[in-house]
Design an enzyme around this catalytic site. Structure first.
Site, short mmCIF file in Angstrom:
data_model
loop_
_atom_site.label_atom_id
_atom_site.label_comp_id
_atom_site.label_asym_id
_atom_site.label_seq_id
_atom_site.Cartn_x
_atom_site.Cartn_y
_atom_site.Cartn_z
CB CYS A 47 -0.93 -0.01 1.22
SG CYS A 47 -2.05 1.40 1.25
CB CYS A 51 -1.52 3.67 8.20
SG CYS A 51 -2.56 4.39 6.91
CB CYS A 54 -0.89 -0.39 8.22
SG CYS A 54 -1.69 -1.58 7.11
CB CYS A 91 -15.50 -7.36 6.51
SG CYS A 91 -16.75 -7.26 7.78
CB CYS A 124 -18.71 -4.96 5.51
SG CYS A 124 -17.75 -3.52 6.02
CB CYS A 184 -18.42 -0.28 9.15
SG CYS A 184 -17.31 -1.13 10.30
NE ARG A 256 -19.50 -4.48 12.93
CZ ARG A 256 -20.60 -5.19 12.74
NH1 ARG A 256 -20.70 -6.39 13.28
NH2 ARG A 256 -21.61 -4.71 12.03
N1 SAM Z 1 -6.76 0.49 3.11
C1 SAM Z 1 -8.06 0.66 3.63
C2 SAM Z 1 -8.13 1.72 4.70
O1 SAM Z 1 -7.11 2.13 5.21
O2 SAM Z 1 -9.25 2.13 5.02
C3 SAM Z 1 -8.70 -0.60 4.15
C4 SAM Z 1 -7.87 -1.63 4.88
S1 SAM Z 1 -7.17 -1.12 6.45
C5 SAM Z 1 -6.09 -2.45 6.74
C6 SAM Z 1 -8.55 -1.29 7.55
C7 SAM Z 1 -8.37 -0.98 9.02
O3 SAM Z 1 -7.65 -2.01 9.65
C8 SAM Z 1 -7.61 0.26 9.40
O4 SAM Z 1 -8.38 1.42 9.31
C9 SAM Z 1 -7.25 -0.03 10.85
O5 SAM Z 1 -8.26 0.45 11.70
C10 SAM Z 1 -7.20 -1.55 10.91
N2 SAM Z 1 -5.83 -2.02 11.15
C11 SAM Z 1 -4.86 -2.18 10.24
N3 SAM Z 1 -3.73 -2.60 10.80
C12 SAM Z 1 -3.97 -2.72 12.13
C13 SAM Z 1 -3.17 -3.11 13.27
N4 SAM Z 1 -1.90 -3.45 13.13
N5 SAM Z 1 -3.73 -3.13 14.49
C14 SAM Z 1 -5.04 -2.77 14.62
N6 SAM Z 1 -5.83 -2.39 13.60
C15 SAM Z 1 -5.31 -2.34 12.36
FE1 SF4 Z 2 -2.85 1.20 3.37
FE2 SF4 Z 2 -2.80 -0.04 5.72
FE3 SF4 Z 2 -3.18 2.59 5.64
FE4 SF4 Z 2 -5.13 0.94 4.74
S1 SF4 Z 2 -4.39 1.10 6.84
S2 SF4 Z 2 -4.37 2.83 3.76
S3 SF4 Z 2 -3.87 -0.73 3.90
S4 SF4 Z 2 -1.31 1.49 4.97
#
Ligand code: SAM
Ligand code: SF4
Length: 314
Positions: A47, A51, A54, A91, A124, A184, A256
């Site tokens: 990606c 973040c 992530c 989802c 979802c 959500c 959730r």
């Molecule tokens: N890329 C899209 C986004 O950012 O909306 C969708 C996928 S993203 C992985 C979805 C959600 O997963 C994030 O908004 C975050 O809340 C959660 N998430 C991702 N990595 C995480 C982690 N290491 N611990 C807890 N929640 C996580």
């Molecule tokens: Fe990309 Fe992870 Fe951020 Fe979603 S949460 S935008 S997958 S870096």
């Protein structure tokens, strides 16, 4: 709800707080029912966004292999498995900054949704930023809810992400609301934010119009290679307080327990259900992280006398 009120509720003695949230919960929900949701990563890794929590961000070396968008057939098999295991909501998540109508990948997602929505579960998707055109098409294809988390307070958000803004998140959520899909939207605790940041997040969520139908509360899964790899786990009573306050502020939302349940004890989870959580993410894997085994979850819910919601057969 205003921040001052949220703070007042949060700072009460714990048992006073959870007694109130339990009472509000029982006004709006059959208190014993818990929904199981299954989450599948349909496009993993690589990606563009940064973040800090992530494992799927291309900015960090997390050892995660970048994968292509999963074929429709494979996703259908996973959805059928989830349904057979008792999930009533399916989802699908993609590691994209966002997606635009007219692209091949968006068409493939629409085709997937048309098929998965035949299975009788709520559907979802979480695909990153979308606009009104994408939202409309997803809704037409059979998506019931779009997940787009605000993740934390507006003030703390820039500490966590620099490649997009909190405002960008709100713009996508507005497009989802306008399309008629349900929203959500929740966040993550344990990223180094303060209790005030968590309450600010709840304030923002509770002031959405309409309020979100679904609020996932993730505990950070500290992923090796990310800037937040060394964050300590969240204190269970802080989590329970947050769930209780969220239940009071957004009474009709599905609340959730999402990522991070592997770090919670059975007793801790029981307190979360008492305080107002009424859904879990279920299945052995959560996007790229481990999740409690499905049979352990069923055993816990049964022991507590909670009722597992089922897909109506037919
Ligand atoms: N890329 C899209 C986004 O950012 O909306 C969708 C996928 S993203 C992985 C979805 C959600 O997963 C994030 O908004 C975050 O809340 C959660 N998430 C991702 N990595 C995480 C982690 N290491 N611990 C807890 N929640 C996580
Ligand atoms: Fe990309 Fe992870 Fe951020 Fe979603 S949460 S935008 S997958 S870096």
């Amino acid at each position: 709800m205003k921040l001052a009120e949220l703070t007042r509720l949060y700072d009460q003695p714990l048992f006073d707080l959870i007694a109130q949230s339990r009472a509000v919960h029982l006004q709006h929900w059959r208190g014993e029912q818990v929904q199981r949701c299954s989450l599948l990563s349909i496009k993993t890794g690589g990606c563009s966004e940064d973040c800090a929590y992530c494992a799927q961000s291309a900015h960090y070396s997390t050892g995660l292999e970048r994968e292509e968008l999963m074929p429709v057939g494979e996703i259908m098999s996973a959805a059928q498995r989830a349904r057979a295991q008792g999930a009533t909501r399916f989802c699908m998540g993609a590691a994209w900054r966002g997606v635009r109508a007219g692209t091949a990948k968006f068409e493939q997602v629409l085709e997937t949704v048309r098929e998965v929505s035949q299975l009788g579960m709520e559907v979802c998707v979480t695909l990153g930023e979308i606009g009104p055109a994408e939202a409309r098409k997803l809704k037409e294809a059979g998506v019931t809810a779009y997940n787009h988390n605000i993740d934390t307070s507006p003030e703390f958000y820039p500490e966590i992400v620099s490649t997009h803004t909190f405002e960008n998140r709100l713009t996508t959520i507005a497009a989802v609301q306008a399309s008629g899909m349900s929203v959500c939207c929740g966040g993550i605790v344990g990223m180094g934010e303060s209790a005030l940041d968590r309450l600010r997040m709840v304030e923002v969520l509770s002031n959405f119009e309409p309020q979100p139908e679904s609020v996932p509360i993730n505990c950070l899964m500290a992923m090796p290679g990310t800037p937040l790899a060394e964050q300590p786990p969240v204190d269970i009573f802080d989590l329970v307080r947050l769930i209780a306050v969220t239940r009071l502020a957004i009474p009709k939302a599905r609340l959730r327990l999402a990522a991070g349940r592997t770090r919670l004890t059975r007793e801790g989870q029981a307190l979360c259900f008492f305080a107002g959580a009424n859904s879990i993410f279920y299945g052995d894997k959560l996007l790229t992280a481990a999740n409690p085994a499905a049979n352990a979850d069923v055993a816990l819910l049964r022991e507590l006398g909670l009722v597992l919601e089922e897909v109506e057969s037919g």
